[in-house]
Motif scaffolding. Structure first.
Motif, PDB file in Angstrom:
ATOM      1  N   ASP A  55       1.463 -31.415 -35.645  1.00 46.37           N
ATOM      2  CA  ASP A  55       2.536 -30.323 -35.751  1.00 46.37           C
ATOM      3  C   ASP A  55       2.913 -29.803 -36.990  1.00 46.37           C
ATOM      4  O   ASP A  55       3.306 -30.857 -37.643  1.00 46.37           O
ATOM      5  N   MET A  56       2.896 -28.703 -37.033  1.00 48.06           N
ATOM      6  CA  MET A  56       3.808 -28.179 -38.622  1.00 48.06           C
ATOM      7  C   MET A  56       4.511 -26.854 -38.445  1.00 48.06           C
ATOM      8  O   MET A  56       4.157 -26.167 -37.623  1.00 48.06           O
ATOM      9  N   GLU A  57       5.081 -26.402 -39.700  1.00 47.58           N
ATOM     10  CA  GLU A  57       5.693 -25.374 -39.942  1.00 47.58           C
ATOM     11  C   GLU A  57       5.011 -24.734 -41.043  1.00 47.58           C
ATOM     12  O   GLU A  57       4.988 -25.045 -42.020  1.00 47.58           O
ATOM     13  N   LEU A  58       4.763 -23.519 -40.825  1.00 46.74           N
ATOM     14  CA  LEU A  58       4.373 -22.646 -41.960  1.00 46.74           C
ATOM     15  C   LEU A  58       4.870 -21.283 -42.048  1.00 46.74           C
ATOM     16  O   LEU A  58       4.912 -20.544 -40.961  1.00 46.74           O
ATOM     17  N   GLY A  59       5.544 -21.107 -43.143  1.00 42.14           N
ATOM     18  CA  GLY A  59       6.307 -19.704 -43.292  1.00 42.14           C
ATOM     19  C   GLY A  59       7.273 -19.357 -42.118  1.00 42.14           C
ATOM     20  O   GLY A  59       7.365 -18.343 -41.421  1.00 42.14           O
ATOM     21  N   GLY A  60       8.234 -20.778 -41.657  1.00 39.48           N
ATOM     22  CA  GLY A  60       9.219 -20.389 -40.645  1.00 39.48           C
ATOM     23  C   GLY A  60       8.539 -20.483 -39.205  1.00 39.48           C
ATOM     24  O   GLY A  60       9.206 -20.305 -38.225  1.00 39.48           O
ATOM     25  N   ILE A  61       7.244 -20.641 -39.036  1.00 41.99           N
ATOM     26  CA  ILE A  61       6.791 -20.569 -37.697  1.00 41.99           C
ATOM     27  C   ILE A  61       6.178 -21.858 -37.406  1.00 41.99           C
ATOM     28  O   ILE A  61       5.417 -22.282 -38.064  1.00 41.99           O
ATOM     29  N   LYS A  62       6.553 -22.479 -36.136  1.00 39.20           N
ATOM     30  CA  LYS A  62       6.179 -23.698 -35.807  1.00 39.20           C
ATOM     31  C   LYS A  62       4.751 -23.620 -35.060  1.00 39.20           C
ATOM     32  O   LYS A  62       4.416 -22.969 -34.040  1.00 39.20           O
ATOM     33  N   TYR A  63       3.800 -24.601 -35.444  1.00 35.67           N
ATOM     34  CA  TYR A  63       2.411 -24.572 -34.803  1.00 35.67           C
ATOM     35  C   TYR A  63       2.056 -26.126 -34.499  1.00 35.67           C
ATOM     36  O   TYR A  63       2.670 -27.013 -34.997  1.00 35.67           O
ATOM     37  N   PRO A  64       1.637 -26.167 -33.218  1.00 36.53           N
ATOM     38  CA  PRO A  64       1.396 -27.483 -32.572  1.00 36.53           C
ATOM     39  C   PRO A  64       0.085 -27.852 -33.250  1.00 36.53           C
ATOM     40  O   PRO A  64      -0.673 -27.186 -34.113  1.00 36.53           O
ATOM     41  N   ALA A  65      -0.563 -29.091 -33.159  1.00 36.65           N
ATOM     42  CA  ALA A  65      -1.772 -29.636 -33.554  1.00 36.65           C
ATOM     43  C   ALA A  65      -2.785 -28.878 -33.104  1.00 36.65           C
ATOM     44  O   ALA A  65      -2.735 -28.631 -31.828  1.00 36.65           O
ATOM     45  N   GLY A  66      -3.884 -28.762 -33.414  1.00 33.23           N
ATOM     46  CA  GLY A  66      -5.159 -28.105 -33.141  1.00 33.23           C
ATOM     47  C   GLY A  66      -5.218 -26.750 -32.854  1.00 33.23           C
ATOM     48  O   GLY A  66      -5.781 -25.829 -32.377  1.00 33.23           O
ATOM     49  N   VAL A  67      -4.279 -25.883 -33.661  1.00 30.17           N
ATOM     50  CA  VAL A  67      -4.313 -24.463 -33.756  1.00 30.17           C
ATOM     51  C   VAL A  67      -5.350 -24.017 -34.783  1.00 30.17           C
ATOM     52  O   VAL A  67      -5.104 -24.266 -36.206  1.00 30.17           O
ATOM     53  N   ASN A  68      -6.239 -22.863 -34.391  1.00 27.09           N
ATOM     54  CA  ASN A  68      -7.347 -22.509 -35.499  1.00 27.09           C
ATOM     55  C   ASN A  68      -6.499 -21.427 -36.372  1.00 27.09           C
ATOM     56  O   ASN A  68      -6.038 -20.500 -35.661  1.00 27.09           O
TER      57      ASN A  68
END
Ligand code: HEM
Length: 258
Positions: free
Chosen positions: A142-155
């Protein structure tokens, strides 16, 4: 695909086998990339399993280097010949620079890196026709990039080609061939640092980028020194992507000996 894979592995295993034999018999100075990979492989055979590469690893590295190194540089050179045919004024400027540095002699390493116009042209070709049109990344946690949160496994797909063509970044002439935009280097050509990334970026940046530019310059110099060139009337402009960006109907080019 399986058949091709088997064939390629067989060819590489034979090449590796031959080299291993030559190393054992002391018949080679072993000073190339395959030599380095095999040295690592042999360290593994000496019982240090974690340090070395397995033979399968060596095969994978050979495949990667061949594909990553050959296809990309060859399409860069192809698009360069196409664009210099479409823009004879830049072809002439590049030839003048090459002839003033080397005349008809073979270029040397140091002078190649001092070619300004040729470098500007190659950058502009890499901007408009980047051999790799997008980059892929996957979130491994799980991580945040440019203010958007993404779960694990997102391409995630980085559309390199679109960013290289964006008028907000490059100005109104973004889709035009204008090597002059690189006259003061990459950082002054765009409003956004990092908007030009034909070789990727970060820890996985292309390991061969300097070599690729050197190879392309060497080949381009050899052609410019000997020939003028133009597109054949049968050329049809149709960039399309089969992993790398190609001219779909080839690049029929007429060379005229100088
Ligand atoms: C114009 C020529 C080239 C272009 C445009 C190019 C482009 C790229 C790009 C965009 C990546 C990053 C891929 C990613 O981040 O997912 C990459 C990686 C790589 N390139 Fe190149 N490349 C070129 C030439 C070469 C050459 C000549 C070699 C080897 C001699 C090479 C070897 C590699 C390797 C081994 C990687 C993987 C690096 C890693 O994952 O750590 N490339 N290249």
């Amino acid at each position: 695909m399986r058949e091709i894979d088997r064939e390629i592995r067989k060819i590489l295993r034979e090449i590796i086998g031959k080299r291993e034999k030559a190393i054992k018999n002391g018949e080679t100075d072993n000073d190339d990339l395959l030599g380095l990979l095999l040295e690592s492989n042999m360290r593994q055979s000496n019982g240090n399993a974690k340090l070395g590469l397995s033979t399968e690893d060596v095969i994978e590295e050979c495949k990667l280097f061949y594909f990553a190194g050959m296809e990309t540089t060859s399409v860069l050179l192809t698009w360069t010949l196409i664009l210099l045919s479409m823009h004879p004024e830049w072809q002439e400027r590049a030839r003048e620079e090459v002839l003033s540095h080397f005349g008809r002699a073979k270029p040397d390493f140091d002078s190649l890196s001092r070619l300004k116009t040729v470098t500007m042209i190659l950058y502009e070709v890499l901007r408009l026709y980047p051999p790799a049109t997008f980059l892929n990344r996957r979130t491994y946690k799980d991580m945040e990039l440019g203010g958007i949160k993404y779960p694990a496994g997102v391409n995630l797909l980085l559309p390199l080609l679109f960013i290289h063509h964006d008028p907000d970044i490059w100005g109104k002439d973004a889709s035009e061939f204008n090597p002059a935009r690189f006259a003061d280097g990459i950082s002054n050509a765009t409003k956004h640092q990092g908007a030009f990334f034909p070789f990727g970026g970060g820890p996985r940046i292309c390991i061969g980028q300097n070599f690729a530019l050197l190879e392309a310059k060497m080949a381009l110099c050899a052609i410019l020194q000997r020939f003028s060139f133009e597109l054949s009337p049968s050329y049809t402009h149709a960039p399309y992507t089969v992993i790398t960006l190609h001219p779909q109907h080839g690049a029929p080019i007429r060379l005229k000996k100088l």
